[in-house]
Scaffold this active site. Structure first.
Site, PDB file in Angstrom:
ATOM      1  N   ALA A  16       0.826  -1.213   0.000  1.00  0.00           N
ATOM      2  CA  ALA A  16       0.000   0.000   0.000  1.00  0.00           C
ATOM      3  C   ALA A  16       0.856   1.257   0.000  1.00  0.00           C
ATOM      4  O   ALA A  16       0.605   2.201  -0.762  1.00  0.00           O
ATOM      5  CB  ALA A  16      -0.939  -0.008   1.201  1.00  0.00           C
ATOM      6  N   ALA A  50      -3.236 -12.146  -5.298  1.00  0.00           N
ATOM      7  CA  ALA A  50      -3.987 -12.243  -6.547  1.00  0.00           C
ATOM      8  C   ALA A  50      -4.663 -10.909  -6.802  1.00  0.00           C
ATOM      9  O   ALA A  50      -5.010 -10.179  -5.872  1.00  0.00           O
ATOM     10  CB  ALA A  50      -5.016 -13.367  -6.475  1.00  0.00           C
ATOM     11  N   LYS A  79      -3.488 -14.954 -13.989  1.00  0.00           N
ATOM     12  CA  LYS A  79      -4.729 -15.397 -13.348  1.00  0.00           C
ATOM     13  C   LYS A  79      -5.877 -15.111 -14.304  1.00  0.00           C
ATOM     14  O   LYS A  79      -6.223 -13.953 -14.540  1.00  0.00           O
ATOM     15  CB  LYS A  79      -4.951 -14.658 -12.032  1.00  0.00           C
ATOM     16  CG  LYS A  79      -6.337 -14.871 -11.430  1.00  0.00           C
ATOM     17  CD  LYS A  79      -6.607 -13.867 -10.334  1.00  0.00           C
ATOM     18  CE  LYS A  79      -8.067 -13.916  -9.909  1.00  0.00           C
ATOM     19  NZ  LYS A  79      -8.369 -12.892  -8.887  1.00  0.00           N
ATOM     20  N   GLY A 349      -7.987  -6.881  -2.459  1.00  0.00           N
ATOM     21  CA  GLY A 349      -7.080  -6.104  -1.618  1.00  0.00           C
ATOM     22  C   GLY A 349      -6.270  -5.075  -2.380  1.00  0.00           C
ATOM     23  O   GLY A 349      -6.220  -3.894  -2.007  1.00  0.00           O
TER      24      GLY A 349
END
EC number: 1.14.19.9
Length: 538
Positions: A16, A50, A79, A349
């Site tokens: 972050a 992910a 993915k 996230g």
């Protein structure tokens, strides 16, 4: 004329913090002094990460970093879906119980989603699962194939797996090269002025850090937003029951087992386990509810799932579920875990980080801190989180699993928002759940529109149909549309042909990633195959 923001301090490194530093140094065109303080003593959370497909467009493209540049440096992998295993019934070795949540919207035929034609066929005895009938990707996923041809031409929409620590380190280098000042120290005191704004931070080594704007990336401690400014955190454990995780990195024999091009979510007795494949290993963690199992039992179940020894290095995580009442208070904006947390069932996230940064830049203040800007920003974050919370919650209360107290509680005891109740009723009546066009090319032109309409009909259809919850009946209109039904049959046949083309033309994900790592792949030079079913989307 009010003064512009000249000095920004970011508290906390990790994903972050360094995403915030990188994004802001680019967005503000190096016209503000940005300092990031991180402590070497505070561990970073993350065992494999992910993501969703808009990461490249909204974040890395904004920084000017192509996929082929950052992926090899962070052990990046592809993915193309999430595979849900044992979410419908208790595990049975004799039965393969899975479904895919795929990227892209559902195709439509004469203005009606193809899922309605599939349901009509199912009522007549058709057995193929919805995602296999309505999308071409599942066969390629079953074969562990890459989403790109060997020359790098993209054939399937995809997101990414990566090592979050390596991403933070990569962005740290990128940001520092562009003028971000990194301070390795620890904040020990936060000083407020008489207006309740943060004036400066005191550090363990005696520094005083002053700024106009403070970004709280301190994680679940909420050092600035919660501890110093006393902003309440809204607990949402009555919406979602899981509150803990045990995680680890697990070695993988890629040559023998391949590298799966999807995230797996494996239902357990008291939660679920993620599997995030990368070259040489996969990140995995058991997300569980401490009200239904002990940490020791969860750890034992996790080790047993992967055949790991008792001395396997583990990361034990306790998390808070919910969000701050306000993500932006006075001159402090919380980003990442200091702002909100939702279990990573749908890989939100990293999205929460760059979506919040996008909104911060859109609502960027001067030193007057106009409350209309912060109020608008906070409303956007509330919408973002609550919408994602409802979608994640929908995985739980619509399942038919009832073999443990945890699954029974999820079916009967969760607090549901009015919004998700309405979506379920609309779905069961055969009505669309979102108002977006079925044309992905128009839907995904701007991130603003995607942000407002994040979960599409196709997302809900994949989850609801995958879990076995179907509309009460096929759309009555189709009884009057024989020509449309004939067209839909041609579309189903076209999807089968496309599925076969993908299955026979794509390299294995392992071979492609290995070529990328070794610098041999023509990876993703912005190319897209003519058959690409969906844009960078969910």
């Amino acid at each position: 004329m009010n003064k512009p923001i000249k000095n920004i301090v970011i508290v906390g490194g990790g994903t972050a913090g360094w995403m915030a530093a990188s994004y802001l140094v680019r967005a503000l065109q190096q016209q503000a002094n940005i300092t990031l303080i991180e402590s070497a003593a505070i561990p970073r959370i993350g065992v494999g990460e992910a993501t969703i497909p808009s990461l490249q467009k909204v974040f890395f493209d904004f920084l000017g970093i192509p996929e082929r540049e950052w992926m090899p440096q962070v052990n990046g992998a592809f993915k193309a879906a999430i595979k849900f295993v044992n979410w419908r019934k208790s595990p049975d070795p004799s039965r393969d119980d899975h479904f895919y949540h795929l990227f892209g919207n559902v195709p439509n035929c004469d203005g009606v989603p193809l899922t309605h034609y599939w349901l009509r066929k199912r009522e007549q005895g058709f057995q193929q699962p919805m995602e296999y009938a309505c999308y071409p990707q599942p066969g390629a996923l079953d074969g562990k194939l890459a989403p790109c041809l060997s020359d790098g031409t993209r054939q399937m929409s995809h997101a990414w797996h990566f090592d979050a620590h390596l991403v933070a380190d990569f962005l740290k280098r990128w940001a520092v090269e562009r003028g971000v000042n990194r301070v390795v120290d620890e904040v020990v005191d936060v000083r407020l002025n008489n207006r309740g704004y943060i004036s400066n931070l005191l550090t363990k080594e005696g520094r005083t850090l002053e700024a106009d704007l403070f970004i709280d990336c301190s994680g679940m401690r909420g050092l600035l937003i919660n501890q110093a400014l006393k902003e309440p955190f809204i607990d949402m454990s009555d919406y979602l029951l899981c509150d803990s995780a045990v995680a680890s990195a697990v070695p993988n024999d890629d040559a023998r087992d391949g590298v799966e091009p999807y995230t797996s979510s494996i239902a357990m007795n008291s939660g679920w386990t993620w599997k995030i494949p990368m070259l040489g290993r996969f990140g995995s963690g058991y997300v569980f509810s401490s009200h239904f199992t002990s940490r020791d039992q969860a750890t034992a179940d996790f080790l047993k799932l992967w055949g790991l020894s008792d001395n396997q290095p583990l990361n034990q995580i306790k998390f808070r579920v919910g969000r701050n009442k306000r993500a932006w208070v006075n001159n402090c904006v919380s980003i990442g875990l200091s702002s909100c947390f939702l279990e990573p069932l749908e890989s939100t996230g990293i999205y929460f980080i760059y979506a919040a940064l996008y909104q911060l830049v859109k609502h960027f203040p001067d030193t007057s801190f106009d409350p209309r800007l912060s109020d608008a920003f906070n409303a956007e974050i509330v919408h973002m989180f609550d919408d994602c919370r409802d979608f994640v919650q929908a995985h739980y209360f619509t399942t038919s699993r009832d073999d443990t107290p945890f699954w029974l509680a999820n079916r009967h005891d969760l607090r549901l928002s009015d919004a998700i109740k309405e979506k379920v009723q609309r779905y069961k009546a055969g009505l669309p759940l979102t108002t977006t066009s079925f044309d992905d090319s128009t839907y995904y032109e701007t991130f603003d529109y995607e942000f407002k309409n994040f979960w599409l009909n196709g997302n809900y259809y994949c989850i609801f149909a995958g879990l076995g919850m179907l509309p009460d009946r096929s759309l009555p209109l189709l009884q009057h549309r024989p020509e449309s039904i004939e067209k839909a049959e041609a579309m189903f046949a076209s999807i089968r042909r496309e599925a076969e083309r993908l299955r026979t033309s794509l390299p294995t994900n392992y071979d492609y990633l290995r070529s990328l790592r070794d610098g041999d792949a023509g990876l993703s030079r912005g190319q897209r195959g003519p058959k690409l079913a969906a844009q960078e989307s969910l």
